[in-house]
Design a protein around this motif. Structure first.
Motif, PDB file in Angstrom:
ATOM      1  N   ASN A  11      -4.569  13.579 -17.510  1.00 38.55           N
ATOM      2  CA  ASN A  11      -3.890  12.401 -18.262  1.00 38.55           C
ATOM      3  C   ASN A  11      -2.182  12.651 -18.228  1.00 38.55           C
ATOM      4  OD1 ASN A  11      -3.648  14.216 -20.082  1.00 38.55           O
ATOM      5  ND2 ASN A  11      -4.705  13.232 -21.576  1.00 38.55           N
ATOM      6  N   PHE A  12      -1.765  11.733 -18.828  1.00 39.57           N
ATOM      7  CA  PHE A  12      -0.080  11.773 -19.232  1.00 39.57           C
ATOM      8  C   PHE A  12       0.158  11.185 -20.582  1.00 39.57           C
ATOM      9  CE2 PHE A  12      -0.726   7.530 -16.943  1.00 39.57           C
ATOM     10  CZ  PHE A  12       0.216   6.873 -17.800  1.00 39.57           C
ATOM     11  N   ASN A  13       1.030  11.413 -21.255  1.00 41.31           N
ATOM     12  CA  ASN A  13       1.378  10.799 -22.439  1.00 41.31           C
ATOM     13  C   ASN A  13       2.975  10.598 -22.230  1.00 41.31           C
ATOM     14  OD1 ASN A  13      -0.754  11.316 -24.129  1.00 41.31           O
ATOM     15  ND2 ASN A  13      -0.398  13.441 -23.985  1.00 41.31           N
ATOM     16  N   MET A  14       3.133   9.495 -23.014  1.00 43.41           N
ATOM     17  CA  MET A  14       4.708   8.953 -22.919  1.00 43.41           C
ATOM     18  C   MET A  14       4.997   8.891 -24.503  1.00 43.41           C
ATOM     19  SD  MET A  14       4.385   5.974 -20.140  1.00 43.41           S
ATOM     20  CE  MET A  14       6.280   6.009 -19.834  1.00 43.41           C
ATOM     21  N   PHE A  15       6.298   9.580 -24.554  1.00 43.90           N
ATOM     22  CA  PHE A  15       7.126   9.406 -25.838  1.00 43.90           C
ATOM     23  C   PHE A  15       8.350   8.818 -25.823  1.00 43.90           C
ATOM     24  CE2 PHE A  15       4.218  13.154 -25.330  1.00 43.90           C
ATOM     25  CZ  PHE A  15       3.493  13.017 -26.224  1.00 43.90           C
ATOM     26  N   GLU A  16       8.639   7.739 -26.797  1.00 46.05           N
ATOM     27  CA  GLU A  16       9.871   6.995 -26.872  1.00 46.05           C
ATOM     28  C   GLU A  16      10.983   7.576 -27.848  1.00 46.05           C
ATOM     29  OE1 GLU A  16       9.407   2.887 -27.436  1.00 46.05           O
ATOM     30  OE2 GLU A  16       7.899   2.671 -25.499  1.00 46.05           O
ATOM     31  N   TYR A  17      12.098   7.602 -27.411  1.00 47.71           N
ATOM     32  CA  TYR A  17      13.251   8.051 -28.533  1.00 47.71           C
ATOM     33  C   TYR A  17      14.338   7.215 -28.404  1.00 47.71           C
ATOM     34  CZ  TYR A  17      10.599  12.170 -28.297  1.00 47.71           C
ATOM     35  OH  TYR A  17       9.424  13.200 -28.422  1.00 47.71           O
ATOM     36  N   ASP A  18      15.162   7.105 -29.324  1.00 50.63           N
ATOM     37  CA  ASP A  18      16.351   5.874 -29.595  1.00 50.63           C
ATOM     38  C   ASP A  18      17.458   6.578 -28.909  1.00 50.63           C
ATOM     39  OD1 ASP A  18      14.794   3.975 -30.528  1.00 50.63           O
ATOM     40  OD2 ASP A  18      15.065   4.699 -32.542  1.00 50.63           O
ATOM     41  N   THR A  19      17.605   8.073 -29.092  1.00 52.21           N
ATOM     42  CA  THR A  19      19.035   8.705 -28.625  1.00 52.21           C
ATOM     43  C   THR A  19      18.577   9.845 -27.651  1.00 52.21           C
ATOM     44  OG1 THR A  19      19.030  10.332 -30.390  1.00 52.21           O
ATOM     45  CG2 THR A  19      19.997   8.224 -31.052  1.00 52.21           C
ATOM     46  N   LYS A  20      19.565  10.007 -26.884  1.00 51.06           N
ATOM     47  CA  LYS A  20      19.397  11.172 -26.004  1.00 51.06           C
ATOM     48  C   LYS A  20      19.237  12.547 -26.646  1.00 51.06           C
ATOM     49  CE  LYS A  20      21.825  13.286 -22.013  1.00 51.06           C
ATOM     50  NZ  LYS A  20      22.898  13.085 -20.997  1.00 51.06           N
ATOM     51  N   LYS A  21      20.049  12.630 -27.709  1.00 50.28           N
ATOM     52  CA  LYS A  21      19.719  13.861 -28.513  1.00 50.28           C
ATOM     53  C   LYS A  21      18.460  14.167 -28.960  1.00 50.28           C
ATOM     54  CE  LYS A  21      21.737  16.417 -32.450  1.00 50.28           C
ATOM     55  NZ  LYS A  21      22.522  16.499 -33.740  1.00 50.28           N
ATOM     56  N   GLU A  22      17.968  13.233 -29.501  1.00 45.88           N
ATOM     57  CA  GLU A  22      16.607  13.525 -29.951  1.00 45.88           C
ATOM     58  C   GLU A  22      15.610  13.608 -29.063  1.00 45.88           C
ATOM     59  OE1 GLU A  22      15.061  10.477 -32.726  1.00 45.88           O
ATOM     60  OE2 GLU A  22      15.571   8.691 -31.288  1.00 45.88           O
ATOM     61  N   ALA A  23      15.732  13.141 -27.789  1.00 46.99           N
ATOM     62  CA  ALA A  23      14.892  13.080 -26.840  1.00 46.99           C
ATOM     63  C   ALA A  23      15.088  14.340 -25.946  1.00 46.99           C
ATOM     64  CB  ALA A  23      15.057  11.970 -25.796  1.00 46.99           C
TER      65      ALA A  23
END
Length: 49
Positions: A11-23
């Protein structure tokens, strides 16, 4: 928006972030095959000339 996609055996998981730093911080802590992607929308005013 920044998205991290993490692949495992079945499987795979996707995670969303607002800023490049936190990602990037989360990306560095994750294990396995992963991809960091910046999502740019065609109507985003930051990229309109």
């Amino acid at each position: 928006m920044w998205v991290i996609t993490v692949y495992s055996k079945n499987n795979f998981n996707m995670f969303e972030y607002d800023t490049k730093k936190e990602a990037k911080e989360a990306f560095d802590k994750m294990k396995g095959f992963k991809i960091l992607t910046e999502v740019i929308y065609f109507n985003d005013v930051r990229f309109v000339e």
